[in-house]
Design a protein around this motif. Structure first.
Motif, PDB file in Angstrom:
ATOM      1  N   GLU A  33       0.817  -1.217   0.000  1.00 33.38           N
ATOM      2  CA  GLU A  33       0.000   0.000   0.000  1.00 33.38           C
ATOM      3  C   GLU A  33       0.848   1.263   0.000  1.00 33.38           C
ATOM      4  O   GLU A  33       0.510   2.250  -0.644  1.00 33.38           O
ATOM      5  CB  GLU A  33      -0.920   0.014   1.227  1.00 33.38           C
ATOM      6  CG  GLU A  33      -2.185  -0.787   1.057  1.00 33.38           C
ATOM      7  CD  GLU A  33      -3.089  -0.644   2.266  1.00 33.38           C
ATOM      8  OE1 GLU A  33      -2.548  -0.593   3.387  1.00 33.38           O
ATOM      9  OE2 GLU A  33      -4.308  -0.588   2.088  1.00 33.38           O
ATOM     10  N   ALA A  34       1.928   1.235   0.751  1.00 35.45           N
ATOM     11  CA  ALA A  34       2.770   2.421   0.841  1.00 35.45           C
ATOM     12  C   ALA A  34       3.517   2.688  -0.462  1.00 35.45           C
ATOM     13  O   ALA A  34       3.938   3.819  -0.724  1.00 35.45           O
ATOM     14  CB  ALA A  34       3.776   2.273   1.979  1.00 35.45           C
ATOM     15  N   GLU A  35       3.704   1.650  -1.268  1.00 29.09           N
ATOM     16  CA  GLU A  35       4.486   1.794  -2.491  1.00 29.09           C
ATOM     17  C   GLU A  35       3.643   2.204  -3.691  1.00 29.09           C
ATOM     18  O   GLU A  35       4.141   2.866  -4.605  1.00 29.09           O
ATOM     19  CB  GLU A  35       5.212   0.485  -2.808  1.00 29.09           C
ATOM     20  CG  GLU A  35       6.311   0.143  -1.826  1.00 29.09           C
ATOM     21  CD  GLU A  35       7.415   1.181  -1.817  1.00 29.09           C
ATOM     22  OE1 GLU A  35       7.937   1.509  -2.885  1.00 29.09           O
ATOM     23  OE2 GLU A  35       7.743   1.681  -0.730  1.00 29.09           O
ATOM     24  N   PRO A  37       1.199   4.468  -4.226  1.00 27.65           N
ATOM     25  CA  PRO A  37       1.169   5.891  -4.576  1.00 27.65           C
ATOM     26  C   PRO A  37       2.521   6.425  -5.043  1.00 27.65           C
ATOM     27  O   PRO A  37       2.569   7.360  -5.855  1.00 27.65           O
ATOM     28  CB  PRO A  37       0.706   6.578  -3.287  1.00 27.65           C
ATOM     29  CG  PRO A  37       0.848   5.580  -2.210  1.00 27.65           C
ATOM     30  CD  PRO A  37       0.772   4.236  -2.839  1.00 27.65           C
ATOM     31  N   LEU A  38       3.610   5.843  -4.555  1.00 32.60           N
ATOM     32  CA  LEU A  38       4.931   6.274  -5.016  1.00 32.60           C
ATOM     33  C   LEU A  38       5.130   5.896  -6.482  1.00 32.60           C
ATOM     34  O   LEU A  38       5.648   6.682  -7.282  1.00 32.60           O
ATOM     35  CB  LEU A  38       6.026   5.639  -4.150  1.00 32.60           C
ATOM     36  CG  LEU A  38       6.025   6.017  -2.665  1.00 32.60           C
ATOM     37  CD1 LEU A  38       7.082   5.212  -1.911  1.00 32.60           C
ATOM     38  CD2 LEU A  38       6.277   7.512  -2.490  1.00 32.60           C
ATOM     39  N   VAL A  39       4.719   4.685  -6.829  1.00 32.10           N
ATOM     40  CA  VAL A  39       4.829   4.248  -8.224  1.00 32.10           C
ATOM     41  C   VAL A  39       3.891   5.075  -9.107  1.00 32.10           C
ATOM     42  O   VAL A  39       4.234   5.437 -10.238  1.00 32.10           O
ATOM     43  CB  VAL A  39       4.529   2.738  -8.342  1.00 32.10           C
ATOM     44  CG1 VAL A  39       4.499   2.305  -9.804  1.00 32.10           C
ATOM     45  CG2 VAL A  39       5.578   1.927  -7.582  1.00 32.10           C
ATOM     46  N   GLN A  40       2.714   5.400  -8.578  1.00 34.38           N
ATOM     47  CA  GLN A  40       1.779   6.233  -9.337  1.00 34.38           C
ATOM     48  C   GLN A  40       2.368   7.626  -9.579  1.00 34.38           C
ATOM     49  O   GLN A  40       2.226   8.181 -10.664  1.00 34.38           O
ATOM     50  CB  GLN A  40       0.455   6.341  -8.583  1.00 34.38           C
ATOM     51  CG  GLN A  40      -0.353   5.057  -8.610  1.00 34.38           C
ATOM     52  CD  GLN A  40      -1.587   5.135  -7.728  1.00 34.38           C
ATOM     53  OE1 GLN A  40      -1.571   5.783  -6.679  1.00 34.38           O
ATOM     54  NE2 GLN A  40      -2.653   4.455  -8.129  1.00 34.38           N
ATOM     55  N   GLN A  41       3.020   8.170  -8.555  1.00 33.17           N
ATOM     56  CA  GLN A  41       3.671   9.471  -8.704  1.00 33.17           C
ATOM     57  C   GLN A  41       4.737   9.407  -9.796  1.00 33.17           C
ATOM     58  O   GLN A  41       4.823  10.272 -10.668  1.00 33.17           O
ATOM     59  CB  GLN A  41       4.323   9.900  -7.385  1.00 33.17           C
ATOM     60  CG  GLN A  41       5.222  11.119  -7.459  1.00 33.17           C
ATOM     61  CD  GLN A  41       4.463  12.404  -7.736  1.00 33.17           C
ATOM     62  OE1 GLN A  41       3.377  12.595  -7.213  1.00 33.17           O
ATOM     63  NE2 GLN A  41       5.026  13.280  -8.561  1.00 33.17           N
ATOM     64  N   LYS A  42       5.529   8.338  -9.761  1.00 34.20           N
ATOM     65  CA  LYS A  42       6.586   8.183 -10.756  1.00 34.20           C
ATOM     66  C   LYS A  42       5.988   7.970 -12.147  1.00 34.20           C
ATOM     67  O   LYS A  42       6.547   8.440 -13.146  1.00 34.20           O
ATOM     68  CB  LYS A  42       7.478   6.997 -10.362  1.00 34.20           C
ATOM     69  CG  LYS A  42       8.800   6.967 -11.071  1.00 34.20           C
ATOM     70  CD  LYS A  42       9.681   8.140 -10.667  1.00 34.20           C
ATOM     71  CE  LYS A  42      10.861   8.285 -11.592  1.00 34.20           C
ATOM     72  NZ  LYS A  42      11.744   9.386 -11.196  1.00 34.20           N
TER      73      LYS A  42
END
Lengths: 82, 161
Positions: A33-35, A37-42
């Protein structure tokens, strides 16, 4: 085998071609779950750099192959509940 | 100790600005962020941070206990190493003194600051170094505390369930 060891979850860090291989639905791995949104941002940045348009998917298996195989992201932290 | 982290993307835009207070009552406060980064911080706050990054084709475990002074620095290392973002960490060693630590590019150092008994004894974490030639090569195991340990016998079948 992992269940016999008492494991309840398998975690893997997928890199290089593994970012595409291990995120296929047949393996059953999900992004933490924490990853996500980071991948989505990237992914948003990757889209901008490639002059493409679109919105980030909500599941790791739905990201395009070109993005997953690009060097935009180093490792993908995946898990599967046994 | 209070510290702040600013993260910017490849276009030089600020995508995350957080403030962190270490100690007995740690706090991670989002000051400014994109929607995606806000969601990420919600999931990162309150937990030990335990990841792997690639440096020189080798995976490195990075770890920080929630509440530890180095938590934000480890987070910055991860953002640089795994996502290529630029980061700046401001660490307040005294109430009025901020010391900037900037890192960017692909440089990542292994900053495993592991402590024991942070995970339930029944949990396991398996790490596989997946290469372009053979995605199943180089299986490894990580102990409950996040410290890399010896390979697990039979783990060549890893992930084929």
């Amino acid at each position: 085998m992992f269940r016999r060891w008492g494991a309840t979850e398998i975690q893997i860090f997928a890199m290089e071609s593994g970012r595409w291989v291990w995120t296929r639905n047949k393996f059953g791995y999900e992004l933490f779950e924490a990853e996500l949104p980071l991948v989505q941002q990237k992914y948003r940045e990757w889209l901008r750099a490639t002059t493409d348009t679109g919105t980030p998917p909500s599941r790791i298996s739905e990201f395009p192959k070109e993005f997953l195989l690009s060097p935009a992201v180093g490792m993908l932290h995946l898990f599967k509940t046994l | 100790m209070n510290s702040e982290l600013k993260v910017s993307n490849q276009f030089g835009e600020l995508i995350l600005h957080v403030r962190y207070a270490s100690g007995d009552n740690p706090m991670l406060l989002t000051i400014d962020a994109t929607n995606e980064m806000k969601h990420a911080i919600l999931h990162i706050a309150g937990k030990d941070f335990d990841r792997v990054v690639v440096s020189g084709n080798e995976p490195h475990v990075i770890y920080a206990r929630w509440g530890a002074p180095e938590f934000l620095r480890v987070l910055a290392h991860y953002f640089v190493g795994n996502y290529g973002w630029n980061t700046t960490v401001l660490e307040a060693f005294q109430a009025s003194t901020l010391s900037p630590l900037a890192c960017s590019g692909n440089l990542v150092s292994s900053v495993g600051q592991s402590t024991a008994d942070t995970s339930p004894a029944a949990s396991y974490c398996f790490v596989a170094s997946l290469t372009a030639n053979n995605p199943r090569r180089q299986p490894r195991a990580v102990t409950n505390s996040g410290v890399e340990s010896k390979a697990v016998a039979g783990s060549a079948q890893f992930g084929r369930h």
